[in-house]
Design an enzyme around this catalytic site. Sequence first.
Site, PDB file in Angstrom:
ATOM      1  N   LYS A   1       0.869  -1.177   0.000  1.00  0.00           N
ATOM      2  CA  LYS A   1       0.000   0.000   0.000  1.00  0.00           C
ATOM      3  C   LYS A   1       0.907   1.228   0.000  1.00  0.00           C
ATOM      4  O   LYS A   1       1.524   1.550   1.005  1.00  0.00           O
ATOM      5  CB  LYS A   1      -0.894   0.032   1.255  1.00  0.00           C
ATOM      6  CG  LYS A   1      -1.950   1.126   1.151  1.00  0.00           C
ATOM      7  CD  LYS A   1      -2.437   1.624   2.497  1.00  0.00           C
ATOM      8  CE  LYS A   1      -1.594   2.723   3.051  1.00  0.00           C
ATOM      9  NZ  LYS A   1      -1.538   3.970   2.273  1.00  0.00           N
TER      10      LYS A   1
ATOM     11  N   GLU B   1      10.248  16.036  14.646  1.00  0.00           N
ATOM     12  CA  GLU B   1      10.903  16.115  13.337  1.00  0.00           C
ATOM     13  C   GLU B   1      10.462  17.388  12.632  1.00  0.00           C
ATOM     14  O   GLU B   1       9.266  17.680  12.586  1.00  0.00           O
ATOM     15  CB  GLU B   1      10.411  14.948  12.465  1.00  0.00           C
ATOM     16  CG  GLU B   1      11.150  13.677  12.574  1.00  0.00           C
ATOM     17  CD  GLU B   1      10.596  12.656  11.574  1.00  0.00           C
ATOM     18  OE1 GLU B   1       9.396  12.357  11.626  1.00  0.00           O
ATOM     19  OE2 GLU B   1      11.374  12.161  10.762  1.00  0.00           O
TER      20      GLU B   1
ATOM     21  N   GLU C   1      10.289   1.055  10.139  1.00  0.00           N
ATOM     22  CA  GLU C   1      11.264   2.117   9.821  1.00  0.00           C
ATOM     23  C   GLU C   1      10.550   3.437  10.068  1.00  0.00           C
ATOM     24  O   GLU C   1       9.735   3.876   9.258  1.00  0.00           O
ATOM     25  CB  GLU C   1      11.711   2.008   8.356  1.00  0.00           C
ATOM     26  CG  GLU C   1      12.425   0.706   8.015  1.00  0.00           C
ATOM     27  CD  GLU C   1      13.819   0.618   8.621  1.00  0.00           C
ATOM     28  OE1 GLU C   1      14.373   1.661   9.020  1.00  0.00           O
ATOM     29  OE2 GLU C   1      14.345  -0.493   8.719  1.00  0.00           O
TER      30      GLU C   1
ATOM     31  N   GLY D   1       7.220   4.867   7.893  1.00  0.00           N
ATOM     32  CA  GLY D   1       6.381   6.051   8.055  1.00  0.00           C
ATOM     33  C   GLY D   1       6.587   6.654   9.430  1.00  0.00           C
ATOM     34  O   GLY D   1       7.639   6.459  10.062  1.00  0.00           O
ATOM     35  N   SER D   2       5.580   7.349   9.908  1.00  0.00           N
ATOM     36  CA  SER D   2       5.734   8.075  11.169  1.00  0.00           C
ATOM     37  C   SER D   2       5.714   7.126  12.369  1.00  0.00           C
ATOM     38  O   SER D   2       5.139   6.030  12.308  1.00  0.00           O
ATOM     39  CB  SER D   2       4.597   9.088  11.309  1.00  0.00           C
ATOM     40  OG  SER D   2       3.373   8.394  11.378  1.00  0.00           O
ATOM     41  N   THR D   3       6.293   7.588  13.462  1.00  0.00           N
ATOM     42  CA  THR D   3       6.333   6.773  14.684  1.00  0.00           C
ATOM     43  C   THR D   3       4.913   6.554  15.209  1.00  0.00           C
ATOM     44  O   THR D   3       4.591   5.467  15.699  1.00  0.00           O
ATOM     45  CB  THR D   3       7.237   7.461  15.729  1.00  0.00           C
ATOM     46  OG1 THR D   3       8.561   7.496  15.177  1.00  0.00           O
ATOM     47  CG2 THR D   3       7.271   6.697  17.045  1.00  0.00           C
TER      48      THR D   3
ATOM     49  N   CYS E   1      13.846  11.074   6.625  1.00  0.00           N
ATOM     50  CA  CYS E   1      13.883  10.653   8.030  1.00  0.00           C
ATOM     51  C   CYS E   1      15.273  10.794   8.632  1.00  0.00           C
ATOM     52  O   CYS E   1      15.412  10.845   9.843  1.00  0.00           O
ATOM     53  CB  CYS E   1      13.428   9.202   8.124  1.00  0.00           C
ATOM     54  SG  CYS E   1      14.345   8.138   7.002  1.00  0.00           S
TER      55      CYS E   1
ATOM     56  N   VAL F   1       1.971   6.244  13.611  1.00  0.00           N
ATOM     57  CA  VAL F   1       1.259   5.181  12.882  1.00  0.00           C
ATOM     58  C   VAL F   1       1.970   3.844  13.096  1.00  0.00           C
ATOM     59  O   VAL F   1       1.335   2.805  13.312  1.00  0.00           O
ATOM     60  CB  VAL F   1       1.130   5.538  11.381  1.00  0.00           C
ATOM     61  CG1 VAL F   1       0.502   4.391  10.612  1.00  0.00           C
ATOM     62  CG2 VAL F   1       0.295   6.801  11.196  1.00  0.00           C
ATOM     63  N   GLY F   2       3.308   3.870  13.098  1.00  0.00           N
ATOM     64  CA  GLY F   2       4.078   2.639  13.324  1.00  0.00           C
ATOM     65  C   GLY F   2       3.759   2.016  14.673  1.00  0.00           C
ATOM     66  O   GLY F   2       3.608   0.800  14.809  1.00  0.00           O
TER      67      GLY F   2
HETATM   68  N1  LIG Z   1      13.036   5.149   9.060  1.00  0.00           N
HETATM   69  C1  LIG Z   1      12.859   5.198   7.754  1.00  0.00           C
HETATM   70  O1  LIG Z   1      13.452   4.442   7.000  1.00  0.00           O
HETATM   71  C2  LIG Z   1      11.910   6.203   7.174  1.00  0.00           C
HETATM   72  C3  LIG Z   1      11.965   6.449   5.792  1.00  0.00           C
HETATM   73  C4  LIG Z   1      11.087   7.390   5.243  1.00  0.00           C
HETATM   74  C5  LIG Z   1      10.187   8.069   6.053  1.00  0.00           C
HETATM   75  N2  LIG Z   1      10.164   7.810   7.382  1.00  0.00           N
HETATM   76  C6  LIG Z   1       9.246   8.549   8.243  1.00  0.00           C
HETATM   77  O2  LIG Z   1       7.969   8.657   7.620  1.00  0.00           O
HETATM   78  C7  LIG Z   1       7.305   9.855   8.054  1.00  0.00           C
HETATM   79  C8  LIG Z   1       6.799  10.605   6.849  1.00  0.00           C
HETATM   80  O3  LIG Z   1       5.920   9.815   6.121  1.00  0.00           O
HETATM   81  P1  LIG Z   1       4.334   9.940   6.209  1.00  0.00           P
HETATM   82  O4  LIG Z   1       3.941  11.325   6.571  1.00  0.00           O
HETATM   83  O5  LIG Z   1       3.801   9.375   4.937  1.00  0.00           O
HETATM   84  O6  LIG Z   1       4.012   8.976   7.436  1.00  0.00           O
HETATM   85  P2  LIG Z   1       2.613   8.346   7.870  1.00  0.00           P
HETATM   86  O7  LIG Z   1       2.911   7.462   9.019  1.00  0.00           O
HETATM   87  O8  LIG Z   1       1.570   9.357   8.014  1.00  0.00           O
HETATM   88  O9  LIG Z   1       2.193   7.451   6.608  1.00  0.00           O
HETATM   89  C9  LIG Z   1       3.003   6.384   6.159  1.00  0.00           C
HETATM   90  C10 LIG Z   1       2.127   5.381   5.439  1.00  0.00           C
HETATM   91  O10 LIG Z   1       1.216   4.825   6.371  1.00  0.00           O
HETATM   92  C11 LIG Z   1      -0.105   4.937   5.866  1.00  0.00           C
HETATM   93  N3  LIG Z   1      -1.018   4.982   7.012  1.00  0.00           N
HETATM   94  C12 LIG Z   1      -1.346   6.038   7.796  1.00  0.00           C
HETATM   95  N4  LIG Z   1      -2.181   5.623   8.789  1.00  0.00           N
HETATM   96  C13 LIG Z   1      -2.368   4.286   8.603  1.00  0.00           C
HETATM   97  C14 LIG Z   1      -3.098   3.279   9.299  1.00  0.00           C
HETATM   98  N5  LIG Z   1      -3.812   3.551  10.394  1.00  0.00           N
HETATM   99  N6  LIG Z   1      -3.057   2.013   8.831  1.00  0.00           N
HETATM  100  C15 LIG Z   1      -2.340   1.710   7.733  1.00  0.00           C
HETATM  101  N7  LIG Z   1      -1.607   2.610   7.034  1.00  0.00           N
HETATM  102  C16 LIG Z   1      -1.626   3.883   7.470  1.00  0.00           C
HETATM  103  C17 LIG Z   1      -0.085   6.182   5.009  1.00  0.00           C
HETATM  104  O11 LIG Z   1      -1.159   6.188   4.117  1.00  0.00           O
HETATM  105  C18 LIG Z   1       1.274   5.984   4.335  1.00  0.00           C
HETATM  106  O12 LIG Z   1       1.163   5.044   3.290  1.00  0.00           O
HETATM  107  C19 LIG Z   1       8.355  10.628   8.818  1.00  0.00           C
HETATM  108  O13 LIG Z   1       8.134  10.466  10.186  1.00  0.00           O
HETATM  109  C20 LIG Z   1       9.670   9.959   8.390  1.00  0.00           C
HETATM  110  O14 LIG Z   1      10.714  10.113   9.314  1.00  0.00           O
HETATM  111  C21 LIG Z   1      10.989   6.896   7.955  1.00  0.00           C
HETATM  112  N1  LIG Z   2      14.968   8.061   1.644  1.00  0.00           N
HETATM  113  C1  LIG Z   2      15.610   8.067   2.890  1.00  0.00           C
HETATM  114  C2  LIG Z   2      14.807   7.416   3.943  1.00  0.00           C
HETATM  115  C3  LIG Z   2      14.135   8.409   4.800  1.00  0.00           C
HETATM  116  O1  LIG Z   2      13.429   9.270   4.385  1.00  0.00           O
HETATM  117  C4  LIG Z   2      16.901   7.304   2.820  1.00  0.00           C
HETATM  118  O2  LIG Z   2      16.888   6.101   2.550  1.00  0.00           O
HETATM  119  O3  LIG Z   2      17.902   7.935   3.073  1.00  0.00           O
END
Ligand SMILES: NC(=O)c1ccc[n+]([C@@H]2O[C@H](COP(=O)([O-])OP(=O)(O)OC[C@H]3O[C@@H](n4cnc5c(N)ncnc54)[C@H](O)[C@@H]3O)[C@@H](O)[C@H]2O)c1
Ligand SMILES: N[C@@H](CC=O)C(=O)O
Length: 505
Positions: free
Chosen positions: A198, A409, A276, A254-256, A310, A258-259
């Site tokens: 997704k 962030e 991640e 994604g974000s902490t 990130c 949602v994770g």
């Molecule tokens: N650690 C890493 O490797 C890494 C890499 C890239 C981005 N990020 C982090 O991602 C964040 C930015 O991305 P974002 O704004 O898209 O994050 P987000 O958590 O809002 O969304 C990430 C994904 O989760 C989906 N989502 C949201 N709520 C959901 C739910 N309840 N159930 C299932 N899926 C759901 C979104 O549609 C999207 O596809 C930042 O915090 C960034 O640091 C981390």
């Molecule tokens: N695209 C980035 C991941 C975090 O946003 C990377 O892999 O460096």
Amino acid sequence: MTTTSDKNDILLKDVPYKFKASTPALLDNRSFIGGEWVGASDRSIFSVYDPEDNAKLCDVADLGREDARKALEAAQKAFVSYKTWTNRERRGLIRRWADQIKENKEDLAAICTMELGKPFTESLGTVKYGTDFLDWFEGDIERQYGETIPAAKGNNRIFTIRQPQGVVAAITPWNSPVAMVTRKVGAAIAAGNTVVLKPAPETPLCAIALAKLFDRSGGPPGVLNIVTSSVEKSPEIGEEFTQNEIVKHLSFTGSTAVGRHLHAEAARRFIKTSMELGGNAPFIVFGDAKLDSAAEGVIASKFRSSGQTCVCANRIFVHRSIADEFAKVLEEKMNSTFTFGSVWDKDVNFGPLYSEKAFTKIKAQIEDAETKGCKLISSSKANGNYGPNFYPPTIIKNASADMRFMQEETFGPLAFLVPFDTDEEVITMANKTNAGLASYFYTEDISRLWKVAEALESGMVGVRCGLISACEQPFGGIKESGVGREGGREALDEYTEIKSITVAL
Ligand SMILES: NC(=O)c1ccc[n+]([C@@H]2O[C@H](COP(=O)([O-])OP(=O)(O)OC[C@H]3O[C@@H](n4cnc5c(N)ncnc54)[C@H](O)[C@@H]3O)[C@@H](O)[C@H]2O)c1
Ligand SMILES: N[C@@H](CC=O)C(=O)O
């Protein structure tokens, strides 16, 4: 809910005006399930917008829980035969996929620029980074060895094998719509699993294009499935992923916030997770650092993707003895590095934020800094109108520990400079966050180099280096930045189960 009147209405008829590629063939707005290009079963759609001007680009299929279930079933069906493929056969598939991406890199980069607002030249870099992962997994897949273990019982012989896990459900963010897909999906498929992905609602078109290229590479139906969904419907897809017993591994970037939710839900069924999540990277410039190279490191780390990664530096600590001089060097570098304009212009290397939401968030951090008396220095060359979501690279001098950016962030191009006095003080400040993804520091002192690298609480550390991301590196965080590693030698282990086999002679 928006719907189409006819089942086939979803198919794009006009290529969005912003898509400047040699061929529109990669552009599609449907999901991909069991080898078929499909709309939502209830025919609903959502819109994707252009970050450069907030204009609508196109509509995309808005799938819900029932569609996600169908995709998981298709992946389960495909797993039955795909798991019998030899490592060499899977290697061939990954190779062909990577080659397809390389052949179509300009078109894929154009889609990335269109939906993410990333300057085209930077998008080409991101496509290369995404393909690097496939090259890496292709090289690694034939070297997934087991072990022979000396048994305590004389008549026993013990050895281990690695096996695929089954169906992997993957969720990716908007900020890196090519590499975050290949880093997950490439590893999972190379290791013999099948996948339902997704992608983020803001950037589904790159994931769809990657699936088209996978299809062209001879990927069997159901091995890779794409479920596109809106912001509103994404949570129901998440529910299906965590509640359907078909799913054996949930891989989320994604974000902490949602994770945390998905990790807890997955734990109820003991689904393996890879998480991640968000970062809050400290970047330390010690008093003995070479200021030119430290400033280059800040430019690379802080302003990459307009500050929207990130691993971007979030809190920049500068030793008080060099704080003013460093700010000056950084300002000069900032002014000489960036070129602004249309993201389609090949010389432009700095683009807008991905959305109005991101713009509002950084405005709040700016207001907070201004209220607390900080001085803001923005790039002097950014003197045109670059659209509603554009914010120039900006240095914020004399920031302090009581400001918002210390705990959240920024995800934007704001370089907060915080002065410090001692090594102990700066290490304490650097570690005073729930995040633990990346850290950076600059020093010429070898003893300090080891001590600080070991003391920083993060999964990755850049020493005299502002760009650490690479396919060969185990990428991931500790604390609330996640669980597991992607890329590197560890990547394929993450997507296989180890089985021990004991034979009594
Ligand atoms: N650690 C890493 O490797 C890494 C890499 C890239 C981005 N990020 C982090 O991602 C964040 C930015 O991305 P974002 O704004 O898209 O994050 P987000 O958590 O809002 O969304 C990430 C994904 O989760 C989906 N989502 C949201 N709520 C959901 C739910 N309840 N159930 C299932 N899926 C759901 C979104 O549609 C999207 O596809 C930042 O915090 C960034 O640091 C981390
Ligand atoms: N695209 C980035 C991941 C975090 O946003 C990377 O892999 O460096």
